[in-house]
Scaffold this active site. Sequence first.
Site, PDB file in Angstrom:
ATOM      1  N   ASN A   1       0.594  -1.361  -0.063  1.00  0.00           N
ATOM      2  CA  ASN A   1       0.049   0.088   0.116  1.00  0.00           C
ATOM      3  C   ASN A   1       0.726   1.240   0.088  1.00  0.00           C
ATOM      4  O   ASN A   1       0.107   2.331  -0.029  1.00  0.00           O
ATOM      5  CB  ASN A   1      -1.019  -0.105   1.069  1.00  0.00           C
ATOM      6  CG  ASN A   1      -1.954  -0.977   0.920  1.00  0.00           C
ATOM      7  OD1 ASN A   1      -2.551  -1.349  -0.026  1.00  0.00           O
ATOM      8  ND2 ASN A   1      -2.216  -1.978   2.030  1.00  0.00           N
TER       9      ASN A   1
ATOM     10  N   ARG B   1      -3.598   7.959   0.237  1.00  0.00           N
ATOM     11  CA  ARG B   1      -4.174   6.976   1.048  1.00  0.00           C
ATOM     12  C   ARG B   1      -4.062   7.682   2.557  1.00  0.00           C
ATOM     13  O   ARG B   1      -2.919   7.815   2.985  1.00  0.00           O
ATOM     14  CB  ARG B   1      -3.755   5.528   0.973  1.00  0.00           C
ATOM     15  CG  ARG B   1      -4.134   4.844   2.158  1.00  0.00           C
ATOM     16  CD  ARG B   1      -3.540   3.419   2.147  1.00  0.00           C
ATOM     17  NE  ARG B   1      -3.441   2.594   3.266  1.00  0.00           N
ATOM     18  CZ  ARG B   1      -2.737   2.150   4.182  1.00  0.00           C
ATOM     19  NH1 ARG B   1      -1.480   2.484   4.071  1.00  0.00           N
ATOM     20  NH2 ARG B   1      -3.099   1.298   5.312  1.00  0.00           N
TER      21      ARG B   1
ATOM     22  N   ASN C   1      10.513  -0.222   4.944  1.00  0.00           N
ATOM     23  CA  ASN C   1       9.392   0.095   5.695  1.00  0.00           C
ATOM     24  C   ASN C   1       8.293  -1.075   5.093  1.00  0.00           C
ATOM     25  O   ASN C   1       7.968  -1.231   4.042  1.00  0.00           O
ATOM     26  CB  ASN C   1       8.648   1.269   5.295  1.00  0.00           C
ATOM     27  CG  ASN C   1       7.405   1.667   5.588  1.00  0.00           C
ATOM     28  OD1 ASN C   1       6.622   0.922   6.224  1.00  0.00           O
ATOM     29  ND2 ASN C   1       6.898   2.782   5.612  1.00  0.00           N
TER      30      ASN C   1
ATOM     31  N   ALA D   1       2.385  -3.237   6.238  1.00  0.00           N
ATOM     32  CA  ALA D   1       1.484  -4.416   7.031  1.00  0.00           C
ATOM     33  C   ALA D   1       2.174  -5.847   7.453  1.00  0.00           C
ATOM     34  O   ALA D   1       1.834  -6.303   8.272  1.00  0.00           O
ATOM     35  CB  ALA D   1       0.345  -4.439   6.320  1.00  0.00           C
TER      36      ALA D   1
ATOM     37  N   GLU E   1      14.467  -0.264  10.496  1.00  0.00           N
ATOM     38  CA  GLU E   1      13.090  -0.337  10.103  1.00  0.00           C
ATOM     39  C   GLU E   1      12.606   1.045  10.195  1.00  0.00           C
ATOM     40  O   GLU E   1      12.743   1.586  10.851  1.00  0.00           O
ATOM     41  CB  GLU E   1      12.743  -1.217  11.143  1.00  0.00           C
ATOM     42  CG  GLU E   1      11.154  -1.432  11.017  1.00  0.00           C
ATOM     43  CD  GLU E   1      10.567  -2.614  12.165  1.00  0.00           C
ATOM     44  OE1 GLU E   1       9.344  -2.683  12.270  1.00  0.00           O
ATOM     45  OE2 GLU E   1      11.275  -3.179  13.017  1.00  0.00           O
TER      46      GLU E   1
ATOM     47  N   ARG F   1      -1.463   3.835  17.585  1.00  0.00           N
ATOM     48  CA  ARG F   1      -2.359   3.282  16.668  1.00  0.00           C
ATOM     49  C   ARG F   1      -3.075   1.924  17.328  1.00  0.00           C
ATOM     50  O   ARG F   1      -2.759   1.680  18.359  1.00  0.00           O
ATOM     51  CB  ARG F   1      -1.802   3.084  15.299  1.00  0.00           C
ATOM     52  CG  ARG F   1      -1.462   4.501  14.672  1.00  0.00           C
ATOM     53  CD  ARG F   1      -1.001   4.269  13.463  1.00  0.00           C
ATOM     54  NE  ARG F   1      -2.116   3.920  12.368  1.00  0.00           N
ATOM     55  CZ  ARG F   1      -2.007   3.596  11.299  1.00  0.00           C
ATOM     56  NH1 ARG F   1      -0.705   3.624  10.562  1.00  0.00           N
ATOM     57  NH2 ARG F   1      -2.933   3.596  10.468  1.00  0.00           N
TER      58      ARG F   1
END
Length: 149
Positions: free
Chosen positions: A11, A18, A74, A77, A98, A107
């Site tokens: 994504n 997004r 990165n 998900a 990372e 979150r």
Amino acid sequence: MSIIYVLNGPNLNLLGKRQPHIYGHETLADVEADCRKLASELGHEIRFHQSNREYEIIDWIHQAREDGAGIVINPAAFTHTSLAILDALNTFEGPVIEIHISNVHKRESFRHHSFVSHRADGVIAGLGTEGYQLGIRRVATMLKTAKKD
């Protein structure tokens, strides 16, 4: 000139479109341009990739074993689900940083766990796309330090 791989998970091809309230308005092309500019200034080359497919990310990690000096990743998900990416990263001997654009710890609770962190030499989260430049700088520093040893 060392090669630093910058790998992006699912994504992230939609970056800038997004959920800009979470991920910002910069596109992945903007991030890539900034990464290439910085890496060049630091005397390194970038291999920049994005995929929504886990196996492609694994293949790029395998390629980095052959010609890469460091990885900035990165995993998006895949951070929370991919033992396969962790296993691939465990075969890579150079530095791994990372990156997360958002602060995953602010979150949903399922975002708080990272398989990738078990291998990463450092984690940058919540600093927006600037985290990519910080990750590249850290890899460059680690490579320079390793040459001295």
